[in-house]
Design a protein around this motif. Structure first.
Motif, PDB file in Angstrom:
ATOM      1  N   LEU A   1      12.651  -1.870  -0.026  1.00 20.18           N
ATOM      2  CA  LEU A   1      12.229  -0.674   0.454  1.00 20.18           C
ATOM      3  C   LEU A   1      13.163  -0.034   1.439  1.00 20.18           C
ATOM      4  N   ASP A   2      14.483  -0.633   1.950  1.00 22.04           N
ATOM      5  CA  ASP A   2      15.184  -0.324   2.847  1.00 22.04           C
ATOM      6  C   ASP A   2      16.373   0.175   1.665  1.00 22.04           C
TER       7      ASP A   2
ATOM      8  N   VAL B   1       7.044   3.538  -7.034  1.00 20.90           N
ATOM      9  CA  VAL B   1       7.084   3.089  -5.804  1.00 20.90           C
ATOM     10  C   VAL B   1       8.153   1.866  -5.871  1.00 20.90           C
ATOM     11  N   LEU B   2       8.356   1.106  -6.794  1.00 17.50           N
ATOM     12  CA  LEU B   2       9.414   0.236  -6.982  1.00 17.50           C
ATOM     13  C   LEU B   2      10.864   0.785  -6.982  1.00 17.50           C
TER      14      LEU B   2
ATOM     15  N   VAL C   1       5.269   4.562   1.127  1.00 15.80           N
ATOM     16  CA  VAL C   1       4.842   3.197   1.357  1.00 15.80           C
ATOM     17  C   VAL C   1       4.088   2.919   2.691  1.00 15.80           C
ATOM     18  N   THR C   2       3.177   2.577   2.955  1.00 15.60           N
ATOM     19  CA  THR C   2       2.430   2.335   4.386  1.00 15.60           C
ATOM     20  C   THR C   2       2.269   1.032   4.744  1.00 15.60           C
ATOM     21  N   GLU C   3       2.199   0.072   4.156  1.00 13.45           N
ATOM     22  CA  GLU C   3       2.123  -1.152   4.584  1.00 13.45           C
ATOM     23  C   GLU C   3       2.710  -2.052   3.191  1.00 13.45           C
TER      24      GLU C   3
ATOM     25  N   LYS D   1       0.922  -1.350  -0.167  1.00 12.72           N
ATOM     26  CA  LYS D   1      -0.158  -0.072   0.096  1.00 12.72           C
ATOM     27  C   LYS D   1       0.886   1.140   0.128  1.00 12.72           C
ATOM     28  N   ALA D   2       0.405   2.321  -0.846  1.00 10.77           N
ATOM     29  CA  ALA D   2       1.143   3.344  -0.919  1.00 10.77           C
ATOM     30  C   ALA D   2       0.227   4.685  -1.001  1.00 10.77           C
ATOM     31  N   VAL D   3       1.114   5.890  -0.470  1.00 13.46           N
ATOM     32  CA  VAL D   3       0.123   7.076  -0.679  1.00 13.46           C
ATOM     33  C   VAL D   3       0.949   7.867  -1.095  1.00 13.46           C
ATOM     34  N   VAL D   4       0.219   9.117  -1.814  1.00 11.38           N
ATOM     35  CA  VAL D   4       0.848  10.149  -2.025  1.00 11.38           C
ATOM     36  C   VAL D   4       1.669  10.908  -0.921  1.00 11.38           C
TER      37      VAL D   4
END
Length: 345
Positions: free
Chosen positions: A154-155, A132-133, A141-143, A92-95
Motif C-alpha cells: 500500500l506504500d 485496490v491491489l 484503503v481505510t483499514e 477495507k476500502a471505499v470508493v
C-alpha cells in the motif's frame, strides 16, 4: 466492470514513450531505464463515474494468491515465510469519491505455486479487490494491511507495484493508438529487467550502431511466447490492441504477462469473450507460466475456466468479504446449486 472510453494520445520514439491524456493532461516520459505504465483515464471529469480510470503497470507480471475464510487468513500446511507472495489482513476500502464502502474486511494469503479463484455475484467486490491491489485511484484503503513479497504494497505507487512483480489483466483492455506491440513490449520488458538488474534489450537502430544482435535477442525472447499463445508475429507490428477482437486482446494481455515474467498475475475475467479454442490457448499459456515460485489469482463467474486452469483454492465473495473457501469442488457446487447453496452452508 466495463472500462470507460478514454482520451489517450500516444507517441513513441527510440528514447522515450510519451503519453498525454485529457482531461488531466497527464504526461510521462519514459527513458529506456525507467518504468512503463498503462495509463487509462476517463474521457469526462464531469461524469459522476469519472474515476473509472485504471492504471496498471505493464512492467511486471506475477501469479499467486492464497485462500481466506471470512474471519482469518487461510494458512497452508507450509509455514515458510519465504513462500508467501501476498498476505492481506482486514482489508477495507471505499470508493474515493462517494465514500461508499466496498471491501469490508478481506483476509487472504497467497503462496508461491498456488492458483486462487475468486467467484461471486456481480457487485460483491471481486474486481474492486483486484483494483485496490494494483493501486487504482478510484478506491481508498481505510483499514488493513497488504504485504507483497514481504513489503508493504500500500506504500507503493502503481508502477512500483508492477515493478515489484504484480500484474493485472483487465476485463476490457484498451487500445493505444500510435504505439506498436513490439515497441510497447520491448520497453515494458526493459523496465522490468532494469528492476531485476538485468541488461536491457535495445531497438533495431541500437542493433546496427551500438549493440549488435540486441534486437534479435529480444525477438528470440519473444518468439516462443507468441508460439505458446498461437499468435501471429504480425501482431507485433500492429498498435497495442487497436482493431483487435476481444479474444485477440485477451491473448495480448497474456503475452504481456509472459514477457514481464511477474510473480503474481491477477486475471480479471480473462475468460470473458473467448471462444473454446482461444480459452484453451490462454489457459495453456497461463499454466506454462505457473512455475513453482509464481502464482495466479483469477476472478471469474464461470466454472469452465477452472477446468483448464486448476485452482488450488476457490473463494466465494459476498458483500465485500470472502465468506467461504474450498477446492475446485466448491465451484462445481456453485454451478449446480447457485450462490445460495454454497453461501448458506
Amino acid at each position: 466492470m466495463a472500462i470507460m472510453n478514454l482520451h489517450l494520445q500516444a507517441s513513441i520514439n527510440l528514447r522515450s514513450l510519451s503519453f498525454s491524456s485529457s482531461p488531466f493532461q497527464f504526461q510521462r516520459q519514459y527513458s529506456n531505464s525507467t518504468s512503463i505504465c498503462r495509463i487509462i483515464q476517463p474521457h469526462s471529469v464531469a461524469s459522476k463515474n469519472r474515476k473509472n480510470f485504471i492504471i496498471a503497470s505493464v512492467a511486471a507480471a506475477a501469479i499467486t494468491t492464497q485462500p481466506e475464510n471470512a474471519s482469518a487468513p487461510y494458512s497452508s500446511t507450509s509455514n515458510s515465510e519465504e513462500e508467501v507472495l501476498l498476505e492481506v489482513k482486514g482489508l477495507k476500502a471505499v470508493v474515493a469519491e462517494s465514500r461508499l464502502e466496498i471491501l469490508q474486511g478481506i483476509d487472504l494469503v497467497i503462496r508461491q505455486g498456488e492458483v486462487h479463484a475468486i467467484m461471486g455475484k456481480n457487485g460483491s467486490g471481486k474486481s474492486t479487490f483486484s483494483k485496490v491491489l494494483v493501486g487504482h485511484p478510484d478506491y481508498e484503503v481505510t483499514e488493513g494491511t497488504v504485504m507483497f513479497k514481504g513489503e508493504n504494497l500500500l506504500d507503493k505507487e502503481p508502477e512500483e507495484r508492477c515493478h515489484a512483480g504484480l500484474f493485472m489483466s483487465f476485463q476490457s483492455p484498451v487500445e493505444i493508438p500510435g504505439v506498436s506491440n513490439m515497441d510497447f513490449l520491448r520497453m515494458a520488458c526493459n523496465a522490468r529487467r532494469a528492476t531485476l538488474g538485468l541488461p536491457e534489450l535495445g531497438p533495431l537502430e541500437w542493433q546496427i550502431i551500438f549493440h549488435p544482435g540486441a534486437w534479435l535477442q529480444f525477438y528470440g525472447f519473444l518468439s516462443p511466447k507468441l508460439a505458446m499463445l498461437n499468435m501471429d508475429p504480425k501482431f507485433l507490428d500492429r498498435n497495442v490492441n487497436e482493431g483487435f477482437s476481444g479474444g485477440e486482446k485477451k491473448r495480448n494481455e497474456i503475452l504481456q504477462l509472459a514477457v514481464l515474467e511477474a510473480d503474481l498475475a491477477i486475471l480479471d475475467e480473462i475468460d470473458s469473450g473467448l471462444d473454446v479454442d482461444a480459452l484453451q490457448d490462454v489457459a495453456k499459456a497461463v499454466n506454462e507460466l505457473l512455475i513453482p515460485k509464481k502464482a495466479v489469482l483469477m476472478i471469474t463467474h464461470y466454472q469452465r475456466l477452472l477446468g483448464y486452469i486448476k485452482p488450488t483454492f476457490v473463494h466465494i465473495m459476498e458483500n465485500g468479504r470472502i465468506v467461504r473457501t474450498g477446492d475446485a469442488l466448491l465451484a462445481k457446487q456453485l454451478e449446480d446449486g447457485g450462490y445460495r447453496a454454497v453461501v448458506s452452508v
